[in-house]
Design a protein around this motif. Sequence first.
Motif, short mmCIF file in Angstrom:
data_model
loop_
_atom_site.label_atom_id
_atom_site.label_comp_id
_atom_site.label_asym_id
_atom_site.label_seq_id
_atom_site.Cartn_x
_atom_site.Cartn_y
_atom_site.Cartn_z
N THR A 1 8.05 3.80 -28.13
CA THR A 1 9.19 4.65 -27.75
C THR A 1 9.02 5.09 -26.30
OG1 THR A 1 9.40 5.49 -30.00
CG2 THR A 1 10.42 6.79 -28.28
N VAL B 1 14.75 6.32 -26.10
CA VAL B 1 15.41 7.58 -26.41
C VAL B 1 16.13 8.07 -25.16
CG1 VAL B 1 15.12 9.94 -27.26
CG2 VAL B 1 13.62 8.11 -28.11
N VAL C 1 15.98 -4.03 -27.83
CA VAL C 1 15.66 -2.61 -27.67
C VAL C 1 16.79 -1.78 -28.26
CG1 VAL C 1 15.26 -0.74 -25.99
CG2 VAL C 1 14.27 -3.02 -25.59
N ARG C 2 16.44 -0.79 -29.07
CA ARG C 2 17.44 0.09 -29.68
C ARG C 2 17.50 1.39 -28.90
NH1 ARG C 2 17.97 3.93 -34.06
NH2 ARG C 2 15.72 4.00 -34.37
N LEU D 1 18.45 5.34 -28.81
CA LEU D 1 18.63 6.50 -29.67
C LEU D 1 19.13 7.62 -28.77
CD1 LEU D 1 18.32 8.05 -32.33
CD2 LEU D 1 15.92 8.43 -31.72
N ARG E 1 11.12 -1.14 -30.84
CA ARG E 1 11.28 -0.71 -29.45
C ARG E 1 12.49 0.22 -29.38
NH1 ARG E 1 10.83 -6.66 -28.82
NH2 ARG E 1 8.64 -7.05 -28.46
N ILE E 2 12.20 1.48 -29.12
CA ILE E 2 13.26 2.49 -29.08
C ILE E 2 13.25 3.17 -27.72
CG2 ILE E 2 14.15 4.62 -30.10
CD1 ILE E 2 12.69 3.77 -32.70
N ASP F 1 24.33 0.50 -25.61
CA ASP F 1 23.65 0.03 -26.82
C ASP F 1 23.64 -1.50 -26.87
OD1 ASP F 1 23.23 2.64 -27.73
OD2 ASP F 1 24.87 2.58 -29.19
#
Length: 159
Positions: A51, A4, A34-35, A37, A1-2, A26
């Motif tokens: 994404t 952006v 969830v990350r 980016l 899970r990104i 973050d």
Amino acid sequence: RILVMHLYDYAKVPDAQLILAQSEADWVYADIGVRLLWVRGKSIPAAAAATIHVNVVIMSGALADRETGIHANARGVSDKPSATVYIYYTRIADSTSHAWRDTGSLLGRIIAHEAGHLLLPEGHSKSGIMRAFLDPSPFAVQRFNDEQGETIRQKFDSN
């Protein structure tokens, strides 16, 4: 899970504050799996499954002053149709002790909060990161509650 985060920094936030803000946001999202980016502007990284893209527009005082219909105390707003959050940097800096750490931490929480509005049903919660008024202390722990975290994860899984 990104997630952006396309960053447009019209306020020219000092690097130390921006790094701290990104780190704070973050942490809030990592806590729910969830990350984030971070990319500058329209730069589009390689598409990945699960994404979601969000535009983060950090507005200068002059840009914010041109906005109409925005509550004078608002430090950020989100616009679901355009997947954009607008952050009023000068208002954030004015609401802290002007210490770079306080401003950077609060900036990150407000970015996380406004992005949360894009991912969750409308409204605020009684506690946590989705409260209507966030604690400006850099030491306040503010996160999504379990239900909000699950809703956000499901949003990614359905993409």
